[in-house]
Structure formats: structure tokens, C-alpha cells
Design an enzyme around this catalytic site. Structure first.
Site, short mmCIF file in Angstrom:
data_model
loop_
_atom_site.label_atom_id
_atom_site.label_comp_id
_atom_site.label_asym_id
_atom_site.label_seq_id
_atom_site.Cartn_x
_atom_site.Cartn_y
_atom_site.Cartn_z
N SER A 105 0.99 -0.89 -0.34
CA SER A 105 0.57 0.00 0.07
C SER A 105 0.58 1.30 0.73
O SER A 105 1.88 1.00 -1.13
CB SER A 105 -0.78 -0.42 1.01
OG SER A 105 -1.69 0.70 1.83
N HIS A 128 -2.54 -1.29 -4.71
CA HIS A 128 -3.53 -1.01 -4.88
C HIS A 128 -3.93 0.36 -5.13
O HIS A 128 -3.32 1.04 -4.67
CB HIS A 128 -4.59 -2.05 -3.93
CG HIS A 128 -4.60 -1.39 -2.03
ND1 HIS A 128 -4.84 -2.05 -1.28
CD2 HIS A 128 -3.92 -0.87 -1.73
CE1 HIS A 128 -4.68 -1.08 -0.35
NE2 HIS A 128 -3.86 -0.42 -0.56
#
Length: 220
Positions: A105, A128
């Protein structure tokens, strides 16, 4: 977005940023001498103890010519991650990144600030789309969706700047929530090399062992 999806998203955000009580800061800076400093981002990037502002202030106090940045983080707050990335990119020191465990992330694009990026053989990287939670009417929801798309495109540009390739391709990988092994991260350009690879030549392994022993000796 239905209630089930909202609940799943909320649980996911909490899992990424929540930590138990009596925890310490998610980063530490050691050996900040004029030659080389060590910086460890070892935890969720959040504001429970310290913020990106605290990190950046301490980073700016480093006068070393080189920074060893070690990452083992599931990520966290997007804007804090962006601020940390920008501060590292703008620091005059050479930044050598090593992903020790996971860079997921927000931590994955923080790693992109490195002048060099190594990833340990068992380590992982994950990218993501940005996620968030909003309460309000339909207009509020649409505004949040637009913001998340904008943020995700900005992050995709960070990967493209470092690894090459079209921004749209990186965005597609983000939407799919893509996990990379060490070798896969190198293959796609998110890292430059796999650290401590057992397949390395005997001479390289010998050099790594000598350097490791030297570091242990120097640290007492």
C-alpha cells in the site's frame, strides 16, 4: 456501494492502520552520523503516535550523505505516505531502500523514493487503489470516488516514474491488488535487485558475509 462492501472496506482500513495500545512509533532513525544514517519504517504509517510531520522533521535533521531506509510496513495513510515520499526524494542524501519484510500500500510507493531499491528474497510488495470511508449523501459519495480516483492515478504515476511503463497499466495492477515476490518486483521494475539471494555466486555471497560481519563489529 452496498453495506456489505462498505463494511469490508472499513475492516480492511482498520486492519491496515490499527495497532494495539502501548505500541511505539512506526519509525526510528539511528546512526545519524555525517556519513550514513539508518531509517526504519517498521509499522503502519499512521497518526496514533507520530505523524508524517514528525518523520519529515527528523528526516530534515539528517546531515549524512547516505540514508539506508529499511521498510517493513503494511502501509497506512495515503497523504502521509505521499509526504514521506516527497521528503525522501527532496533530501540531498543518497537514499538506499531495502524492503526487509513487506512494503504494501502506501509503504510501496514510499519505497519508490530510493535511489536504489533492494528487496530481501522472502519479502513482498503489494500495490492497490486508494481506499477511504465517507458518510453522507450521494454527492458526498461521488466526490469521494473522484478523490480516490485522483489519488490512485497520482500513485500510479509514482510507480511509472520509477519503473517505467504506462500509468494506465500500473493503475490496472493497483485495481487488481497485485502482490509481488522479490523476483517479480525486480522484473517489473519496482526494485533493482534481490538482496541476499541464495543463488548469488560464491564470490558475491562471500562479500555479503564480510560486509555483514563488519557491520556487526562496527555496531558493537
Amino acid at each position: 456501494m452496498n453495506d456489505t462492501r462498505l463494511t469490508m472496506l472499513a475492516d480492511r482500513v482498520r486492519a491496515m492502520v490499527r495497532r494495539p495500545e502501548n505500541h511505539g512509533p512506526w519509525y526510528r532513525i539511528t546512526n545519524a552520523d555525517p556519513v550514513r544514517a539508518e531509517v526504519f519504517i517498521y509499522g503502519p504509517i499512521d497518526t496514533y503516535d507520530v505523524s508524517a510531520n514528525d518523520f519529515v522533521q527528523q528526516l530534515h535533521s539528517i546531515t549524512a550523505k547516505s540514508i539506508d531506509l529499511h521498510i517493513n510496513s503494511p502501509g497506512g495513510l495515503v497523504f502521509d505516505g505521499v509526504a514521506i515520499y516527497s521528503a525522501l526524494k527532496n533530501h540531498p542524501a543518497t537514499v538506499d531502500v531495502t524492503v526487509d519484510g513487506i512494503a504494501a500500500s502506501a509503504a510501496s510507493f514510499v519505497a519508490m523514493a530510493g535511489d536504489s531499491i533492494a528487496i530481501e528474497k522472502p519479502a513482498k510488495m503489494m500495490i492497490h487503489d486508494a481506499g477511504g470511508i465517507v458518510l453522507g449523501n450521494a454527492a458526498d459519495m461521488r466526490q469521494m470516488a473522484d478523490l480516490l480516483d485522483e489519488l490512485s492515478n497520482t500513485i500510479a504515476e509514482i510507480y511509472a516514474d520509477r519503473a517505467g511503463g504506462p500509468v494506465a497499466t500500473w493503475r490496472a495492477s493497483m485495481k487488481a491488488e497485485t502482490w509481488y515476490s522479490a523476483s517479480e518486483a525486480v522484473k517489473v521494475g519496482l526494485a533493482d535487485r534481490v538482496a541476499n539471494d541464495g543463488k548469488a555466486s560464491p564470490d558475491n555471497r562471500r562479500s555479503q558475509q564480510i560486509r555483514a560481519r563488519a557491520q556487526v563489529t562496527l555496531r558493537g
